[in-house]
Design a protein around this motif. Structure first.
Motif, PDB file in Angstrom:
ATOM      1  N   GLY B 352       0.822  -1.206   0.000  1.00  0.00           N
ATOM      2  CA  GLY B 352       0.000   0.000   0.000  1.00  0.00           C
ATOM      3  C   GLY B 352       0.851   1.248   0.000  1.00  0.00           C
ATOM      4  N   SER B 353       0.276   2.367   0.404  1.00  0.00           N
ATOM      5  CA  SER B 353       1.041   3.603   0.443  1.00  0.00           C
ATOM      6  C   SER B 353       0.798   4.315   1.769  1.00  0.00           C
ATOM      7  CB  SER B 353       0.655   4.493  -0.730  1.00  0.00           C
ATOM      8  OG  SER B 353      -0.755   4.623  -0.768  1.00  0.00           O
ATOM      9  N   GLU B 354       0.893   3.555   2.833  1.00  0.00           N
ATOM     10  CA  GLU B 354       0.735   4.117   4.169  1.00  0.00           C
ATOM     11  C   GLU B 354       2.022   3.926   4.958  1.00  0.00           C
ATOM     12  OE1 GLU B 354      -2.631   2.168   5.884  1.00  0.00           O
ATOM     13  OE2 GLU B 354      -3.841   2.457   4.089  1.00  0.00           O
ATOM     14  N   ASP B 355       2.055   4.425   6.178  1.00  0.00           N
ATOM     15  CA  ASP B 355       3.213   4.185   7.041  1.00  0.00           C
ATOM     16  C   ASP B 355       3.418   2.678   7.212  1.00  0.00           C
ATOM     17  OD1 ASP B 355       3.293   6.846   7.319  1.00  0.00           O
ATOM     18  OD2 ASP B 355       3.040   6.903   9.502  1.00  0.00           O
ATOM     19  N   VAL B 356       4.674   2.288   7.239  1.00  0.00           N
ATOM     20  CA  VAL B 356       4.967   0.873   7.429  1.00  0.00           C
ATOM     21  C   VAL B 356       5.785   0.696   8.699  1.00  0.00           C
ATOM     22  CG1 VAL B 356       6.166  -1.148   6.506  1.00  0.00           C
ATOM     23  CG2 VAL B 356       4.951   0.407   4.965  1.00  0.00           C
ATOM     24  N   GLU B 357       5.319  -0.198   9.563  1.00  0.00           N
ATOM     25  CA  GLU B 357       6.090  -0.489  10.770  1.00  0.00           C
ATOM     26  C   GLU B 357       6.852  -1.794  10.578  1.00  0.00           C
ATOM     27  OE1 GLU B 357       5.239  -0.358  15.477  1.00  0.00           O
ATOM     28  OE2 GLU B 357       4.215  -1.929  14.357  1.00  0.00           O
ATOM     29  N   PHE B 358       8.173  -1.701  10.574  1.00  0.00           N
ATOM     30  CA  PHE B 358       9.008  -2.895  10.465  1.00  0.00           C
ATOM     31  C   PHE B 358       9.324  -3.418  11.859  1.00  0.00           C
ATOM     32  CE2 PHE B 358       9.960  -0.769   6.447  1.00  0.00           C
ATOM     33  CZ  PHE B 358       9.890  -1.827   5.555  1.00  0.00           C
ATOM     34  N   ALA B 359       9.391  -4.731  11.979  1.00  0.00           N
ATOM     35  CA  ALA B 359       9.837  -5.346  13.230  1.00  0.00           C
ATOM     36  C   ALA B 359      10.955  -6.299  12.860  1.00  0.00           C
ATOM     37  CB  ALA B 359       8.699  -6.108  13.884  1.00  0.00           C
ATOM     38  N   LEU B 360      12.097  -6.145  13.499  1.00  0.00           N
ATOM     39  CA  LEU B 360      13.229  -6.977  13.075  1.00  0.00           C
ATOM     40  C   LEU B 360      14.099  -7.404  14.247  1.00  0.00           C
ATOM     41  CD1 LEU B 360      16.116  -5.103  12.973  1.00  0.00           C
ATOM     42  CD2 LEU B 360      14.691  -3.919  11.313  1.00  0.00           C
ATOM     43  N   ARG B 361      14.822  -8.468  13.990  1.00  0.00           N
ATOM     44  CA  ARG B 361      15.854  -8.917  14.924  1.00  0.00           C
ATOM     45  C   ARG B 361      17.182  -8.937  14.186  1.00  0.00           C
ATOM     46  NH1 ARG B 361      14.025 -11.697  19.665  1.00  0.00           N
ATOM     47  NH2 ARG B 361      11.841 -12.269  19.402  1.00  0.00           N
ATOM     48  N   VAL B 362      18.235  -8.515  14.871  1.00  0.00           N
ATOM     49  CA  VAL B 362      19.555  -8.600  14.239  1.00  0.00           C
ATOM     50  C   VAL B 362      20.126 -10.003  14.414  1.00  0.00           C
ATOM     51  CG1 VAL B 362      20.115  -6.160  14.450  1.00  0.00           C
ATOM     52  CG2 VAL B 362      20.678  -7.722  16.328  1.00  0.00           C
ATOM     53  N   GLN B 363      21.124 -10.306  13.601  1.00  0.00           N
ATOM     54  CA  GLN B 363      21.750 -11.625  13.651  1.00  0.00           C
ATOM     55  C   GLN B 363      22.711 -11.700  14.841  1.00  0.00           C
ATOM     56  OE1 GLN B 363      21.151 -14.091  11.142  1.00  0.00           O
ATOM     57  NE2 GLN B 363      22.129 -15.376  12.675  1.00  0.00           N
ATOM     58  N   ASN B 364      23.581 -10.689  14.965  1.00  0.00           N
ATOM     59  CA  ASN B 364      24.585 -10.659  16.025  1.00  0.00           C
ATOM     60  C   ASN B 364      24.453  -9.368  16.816  1.00  0.00           C
ATOM     61  OD1 ASN B 364      25.959 -13.096  15.171  1.00  0.00           O
ATOM     62  ND2 ASN B 364      26.569 -11.888  13.384  1.00  0.00           N
ATOM     63  N   PRO B 365      24.806  -9.420  18.099  1.00  0.00           N
ATOM     64  CA  PRO B 365      24.726  -8.199  18.899  1.00  0.00           C
ATOM     65  C   PRO B 365      25.647  -7.137  18.300  1.00  0.00           C
ATOM     66  CG  PRO B 365      25.546 -10.080  20.189  1.00  0.00           C
ATOM     67  CD  PRO B 365      25.376 -10.554  18.810  1.00  0.00           C
ATOM     68  N   ILE B 366      25.236  -5.893  18.383  1.00  0.00           N
ATOM     69  CA  ILE B 366      26.032  -4.841  17.760  1.00  0.00           C
ATOM     70  C   ILE B 366      25.877  -3.548  18.561  1.00  0.00           C
ATOM     71  CG2 ILE B 366      24.157  -4.404  16.103  1.00  0.00           C
ATOM     72  CD1 ILE B 366      26.329  -3.679  14.056  1.00  0.00           C
ATOM     73  N   GLN B 367      27.027  -2.869  18.772  1.00  0.00           N
ATOM     74  CA  GLN B 367      26.988  -1.597  19.487  1.00  0.00           C
ATOM     75  C   GLN B 367      27.142  -0.474  18.474  1.00  0.00           C
ATOM     76  OE1 GLN B 367      29.538  -1.534  22.898  1.00  0.00           O
ATOM     77  NE2 GLN B 367      28.204  -3.015  23.886  1.00  0.00           N
ATOM     78  N   ASN B 368      26.672   0.707  18.850  1.00  0.00           N
ATOM     79  CA  ASN B 368      26.704   1.853  17.946  1.00  0.00           C
ATOM     80  C   ASN B 368      26.164   1.465  16.573  1.00  0.00           C
ATOM     81  OD1 ASN B 368      27.844   3.611  19.811  1.00  0.00           O
ATOM     82  ND2 ASN B 368      29.878   2.697  19.409  1.00  0.00           N
ATOM     83  N   ALA B 369      24.961   0.957  16.590  1.00  0.00           N
ATOM     84  CA  ALA B 369      24.407   0.375  15.371  1.00  0.00           C
ATOM     85  C   ALA B 369      23.722   1.445  14.524  1.00  0.00           C
ATOM     86  CB  ALA B 369      23.417  -0.711  15.718  1.00  0.00           C
ATOM     87  N   GLU B 370      23.810   1.200  13.231  1.00  0.00           N
ATOM     88  CA  GLU B 370      23.048   2.032  12.307  1.00  0.00           C
ATOM     89  C   GLU B 370      22.189   1.098  11.460  1.00  0.00           C
ATOM     90  OE1 GLU B 370      24.572   5.651   9.956  1.00  0.00           O
ATOM     91  OE2 GLU B 370      24.675   3.962   8.564  1.00  0.00           O
ATOM     92  N   LEU B 371      20.909   1.350  11.507  1.00  0.00           N
ATOM     93  CA  LEU B 371      19.981   0.513  10.766  1.00  0.00           C
ATOM     94  C   LEU B 371      19.632   1.243   9.482  1.00  0.00           C
ATOM     95  CD1 LEU B 371      18.459  -2.133  11.354  1.00  0.00           C
ATOM     96  CD2 LEU B 371      16.550  -0.738  12.127  1.00  0.00           C
ATOM     97  N   ARG B 372      19.811   0.572   8.350  1.00  0.00           N
ATOM     98  CA  ARG B 372      19.447   1.199   7.069  1.00  0.00           C
ATOM     99  C   ARG B 372      18.230   0.504   6.499  1.00  0.00           C
ATOM    100  NH1 ARG B 372      25.345   0.782   4.613  1.00  0.00           N
ATOM    101  NH2 ARG B 372      26.403   1.997   6.222  1.00  0.00           N
ATOM    102  N   ILE B 373      17.187   1.296   6.276  1.00  0.00           N
ATOM    103  CA  ILE B 373      15.990   0.757   5.639  1.00  0.00           C
ATOM    104  C   ILE B 373      15.775   1.589   4.382  1.00  0.00           C
ATOM    105  CG2 ILE B 373      13.535   0.278   5.889  1.00  0.00           C
ATOM    106  CD1 ILE B 373      13.936   0.093   8.857  1.00  0.00           C
TER     107      ILE B 373
END
Lengths: 507, 416
Positions: B352-373
């Protein structure tokens, strides 16, 4: 201490499939007989962990092939006369089909598909087919690649052909042992569970059997103790054999339409690779060969499970390991005196040893008749009972009934509509019925109703089943066991755990 | 056979199903039927007598039964139809349902839309392949929780717990408080499987030993569990034989993971995400079958019930919009591609063309993370595989992706 003394004409030691079939056979006659079983229910020893195959037409040819040593021409070797166990198996196997009606227990005939990897395998199965024709067997056919694909499309395309035996049948062995015993009980035989034989005293005209559950005085004793038949024989100094064999690890996998037929490879020495669709929607993957170290060892190993999963993928590449439900170890037993065959002998007057060599399931009904004949030969008066009732009551599985019948039942008893086990759809009333018809342990409920058999392995229904059983039996839930003595499930009520000293945290 | 024609059928009246029912009704759907297999609504909340529920959704600290009660009260007030003791036995591709209960016998439901809210089940020991004998005294942590908290019975006196999922850690504390001896919580990974707050509040606060990078290599006992063999594992998860130690105990609890319960979905022909075990959904939580939605743990195993409720709200709302013909689909679907260090992500596609809420889990623990969508980036101090992260993206932020038909999601360490 004065112990209870029970007098009987025939005492059968061991309530596995052999003992259970025998006690039912005995209940056809005006004979006072009882069965002594050390577990909490019948069919929970080797019977429980066997694969449930009744072994169809060619199975004795394939198992002979495994043992072929090239000391005579192959076909001549295959066509040697039947062994006692093979003879009994041919008789017993078909008897299961008529018994399925009277004992109200499930049986299916999925057939067996022997798969060939290469040309050599193809030649081998052609020879087996040839031998089966000489023996006048029917329902055996050779298949090419296309034939396999039509029959079982998910079988590995690497197999170039196969041999199909339409005779192969499967049952749930423990359910059958329970069925035999229950029908015997209905006809006046006595079943003593949680009754382990400790020693036997041979008297002039009877035997005194000391058990964990009192003394028994019997004119005749049948040793059907399976894995422990040598130990029981020792008690009357008649053990010139030992029971040994292979520990066979097996897996249970959810059958999501992977195969509806028994699959096996072309027979080769020390290879028992089988994939068996059970009567309740799962697959048994059998089995590894490990020398039996001690008799109580039912453990499985990580290596065993991995090995079985690897084989399974060779047969059915599309299967997902996620559908693994359970792993267990069974035994392929044999007696050292007569390793290839059953040992059926009477070393002493009034004492019969029936030490079976695998497989014991298929032959059981015919073996039971044979044992009764031997008892009669030794003087046991076997007059047929006119009031013998061959029909065993078993509440139908509600979920399997057509809708109108389900609804008729539920209207009469709403508890038939209350599903307690989600995976196998078992209703509250089916569990109550099972208790009313003799089930006392969680494992007996499992094998009588299938509650706890499915993918969650009792995760959801166990607490409900315990509650229903306790209600029916009018006991505390604390008294319900998994499988008889020692296998308690709950330890106490909450808020009643005694105060302890400081806890040790050293590890 | 009785047939019910309804606008919306909801399979499961746990937190997801109840929220879906309430939201659908609020959105104007009238004829709603909730089908629940247990004898009460609320799902597993009933046996979760500890607190910590509702911190996000209600901004209050509630126990499980209290949290459930908020919704059951609302169900009653809104006069929503709830059929208890009802097991759904079939779900067909045409959305028709066959179910069975004591009151109606076997009956049929013909819904215009369906919300799947069946929840999840615990993995058994065989799903993780622990070798050994098969005595009494092995329970999943959830079953033990039911026995202790609902039925009032102890399943043992001396416990070892395998796996440090939330239920396992919570049960460690519970059993300790009941006077039992919890000898160890054994976890094969270098970190706990559940929430860090549970590690602190359930284990450390009560001095319950936590053995990270350990596993159980054997179970002893013929009739009843008599002990287990515990061993350390190396970096590759391989057992180090020399570290094996036998620990006597009469009970082994398993908290080794949860599996979404999708047997009905599979029967209906709903496509599943093999990694998560739940249905493949779009941002409306709609599956590949129009009008069938999935919410809560049946879709993916959430850490917090608050998220399950939010899922239910979304699915219920969208089921109502579906009935009203309001669920608009764009001609071009956008496929969501899990990229670097992303273990799981929902939704799987954007229609559709509305707000999208993503729910995710990372593979490995990570500090100072940057998530790119896609084009958007978001910064996190720390991301851990044990906790689900949710991120909302506006349609304007996905314009570029609409042309390629793909949006990639990845997680990197920030280089600053």
């Amino acid at each position: 201490m004065s112990e209870m003394l029970i007098e009987t004409q025939v005492a059968v030691i061991g309530g596995g499939i052999t003992g259970a079939a025998l006690i039912r056979e005995l209940s056809k006659y005006k004979v006072d007989a009882c069965l002594l079983e050390k577990e909490g229910g019948c069919g929970f020893g080797v019977t429980k962990v066997c694969q449930g195959l009744l072994h169809g037409g060619i199975s004795h040819l394939t198992s002979r092939t495994v043992k072929y040593h090239q000391d005579m021409p192959f076909k001549e070797y295959l066509l040697q006369p039947f062994l006692l166990k093979e003879n009994l198996q041919n008789l017993g196997r078909e008897e299961y089909f008529s018994l399925a009606h009277t004992l109200n227990e499930e049986i299916e005939r999925p057939g067996r598909l022997v798969l060939a990897e290469d040309k050599e395998d193809m030649e081998m199965i052609a020879l087996i087919k040839d031998a089966s024709e000489d023996l006048g067997m029917r329902g055996i056919s050779l298949l090419d690649r296309k034939g396999i694909e039509e029959m079982e499309p998910r079988v590995n395309p690497g197999f170039i052909g196969g041999l199909f035996d339409a005779n192969e049948a499967v049952v749930l062995p423990t359910a059958w042992a329970i069925a035999f015993a229950e029908n015997a009980e209905q006809n006046g035989a006595h079943i003593y569970k949680d009754t382990e034989v400790l020693d036997i005293d041979e008297k002039k005209d009877h035997y005194l059997i000391r058990t964990t559950n009192g003394m028994f005085k019997a004119e005749y004793v049948v040793n059907a103790a399976g894995l422990y038949a040598d130990d029981v024989a020792k008690m009357v100094d008649a053990a010139d054999f030992e029971i040994t064999g292979w520990k066979a690890q097996q897996l249970v996998i959810e059958n999501q339409d992977y195969t509806s037929r028994v699959l096996c490879g072309t027979p080769k020495p020390q290879r028992g690779r089988l994939v068996i669709p059970t009567t309740h929607n799962s697959l048994i993957v059998a089995h590894t060969f490990h020398p039996m170290t001690h008799k109580a060892d039912r453990s499985t190993t990580k290596e065993g499970v991995t090995e079985l999963l690897t084989w399974l993928h060779e047969f059915l590449p599309s299967i997902s390991d996620k559908h693994l439900i359970s792993a267990f170890s069974g035994f392929l037993t044999f007696n050292t005196k007569n390793p290839n065959d059953h040992l059926l002998e009477s070393p002493k007057r009034g004492f019969i040893t029936a030490a079976v060599s695998a497989p014991g399931l298929g032959p059981a009904p015919a073996l039971a008749r044979e044992i009764v004949r031997m008892l009669a030969d030794q003087g046991l008066e076997c007059t047929t009972r006119s009031d013998f009732n061959p029909y065993r009551y078993k509440a139908p599985r509600i979920i399997d009934l057509p809708a109108w019948e389900k609804n008729e039942k539920i209207e009469a008893e709403p508890k038939y509509g209350h599903m307690v086990c989600r995976c196998e759809s078992v209703s509250e009333q089916e569990i109550r019925d099972a208790v009313r018809w003799g089930a006392r342990t969680l494992d007996e409920i499992k094998y009588k109703t299938l509650a706890g058999f499915g993918r969650c392995q009792g995760g959801f229904c166990t607490s409900r089943v315990i509650k229903i059983m306790a209600e029916e039996l009018k006991v505390s839930p604390l008294e319900i066991t998994k499988n008889g003595r020692g296998s308690y499930i709950l330890t106490s009520e909450t808020k009643s755990v005694p105060e302890k000293g400081p806890k040790e945290v050293s590890l | 056979m009785i047939t019910h024609d309804v606008d919306l059928a909801i399979i499961g009246a746990g937190p997801a199903g109840m929220a879906a029912a309430i939201s659908a009704k609020e959105k104007g759907l009238e004829n709603i039927l909730l089908l629940e297999r247990a004898e009460y609504p609320g799902g597993l909340l009933h046996q979760c007598i500890h607190n910590g529920f509702g911190l996000h959704y209600f901004k209050e600290d509630l126990t499980g039964p209290e949290y459930a009660e908020r919704f059951t009260t609302q169900l009653n007030e809104m006069d929503l139809r709830l059929s208890l003791n009802t097991l759904v036995t079939h779900l067909n591709p045409d959305r028709s349902i066959v179910a069975i209960n004591p009151e109606w016998g076997e009956f049929e439901v013909l819904p215009k839309s369906v919300v799947l809210a069946m929840g999840c089940r615990e993995k058994s020991r065989f799903a993780v392949g622990i070798p050994g004998s098969r005595p009494a005294g092995i329970f999943t942590a959830g079953l033990a929780q039911k026995l202790v908290n609902v039925d009032g019975y102890m399943p043992g006196e001396e416990f070892v717990i395998l796996g440090s999922g939330d239920i396992g850690m919570i049960m460690a504390r519970r059993l300790h408080l009941e006077g039992a001896n919890v000898k160890a919580v054994v976890e094969i990974m270098p970190r706990v499987g559940g929430l860090v707050r549970n590690e602190v509040q359930c284990l450390h606060d009560f001095d319950i030993p936590l053995l990270l990078e350990h596993t159980i290599t054997e179970i002893f006992g013929n009739h009843r569990v008599e002990g287990v063999r515990i061993a350390g594992v190396d970096k590759d998860g391989k057992v180090m034989k020399e570290t094996e130690k036998d620990v006597p105990c009469d009970c082994l609890l398993l908290s080794v993971g949860l599996i979404p319960e999708n047997e009905l979905s599979i029967e209906a022909g709903i496509e599943l995400d093999e990694r998560i075990g739940g249905p493949i959904v779009d941002e409306y939580l709609q599956t590949n079958i129009d009008g069938i939605f999935a919410a809560g743990n049946v879709l993916q195993v959430w850490d917090l019930v608050d998220n399950v409720t939010l899922d239910g709200v979304k699915a219920g709302t969208n089921a109502a919009r579906f009935a009203a013909g309001e669920l608009k689909k764009q001609p071009n679907e956008i496929e969501v591609i899990p990229g670097e260090n992303i273990r799981t992500i929902t939704p799987h596609k954007i229609v559709g063309s509305e707000d999208v809420e993503f729910a995710l889990r990372v593979q490995n623990p990570i500090q100072n993370a940057e998530l790119r969508i896609g084009e958007k980036t978001k910064k996190f101090r720390v991301l851990s595989p044990t906790e689900v992260v949710t991120v909302t993206i506006k349609p304007s932020e996905m314009e570029a992706c609409r042309e390629s038909g793909k949006i990639e999601v990845s997680c990197h360490e920030r280089k600053e």
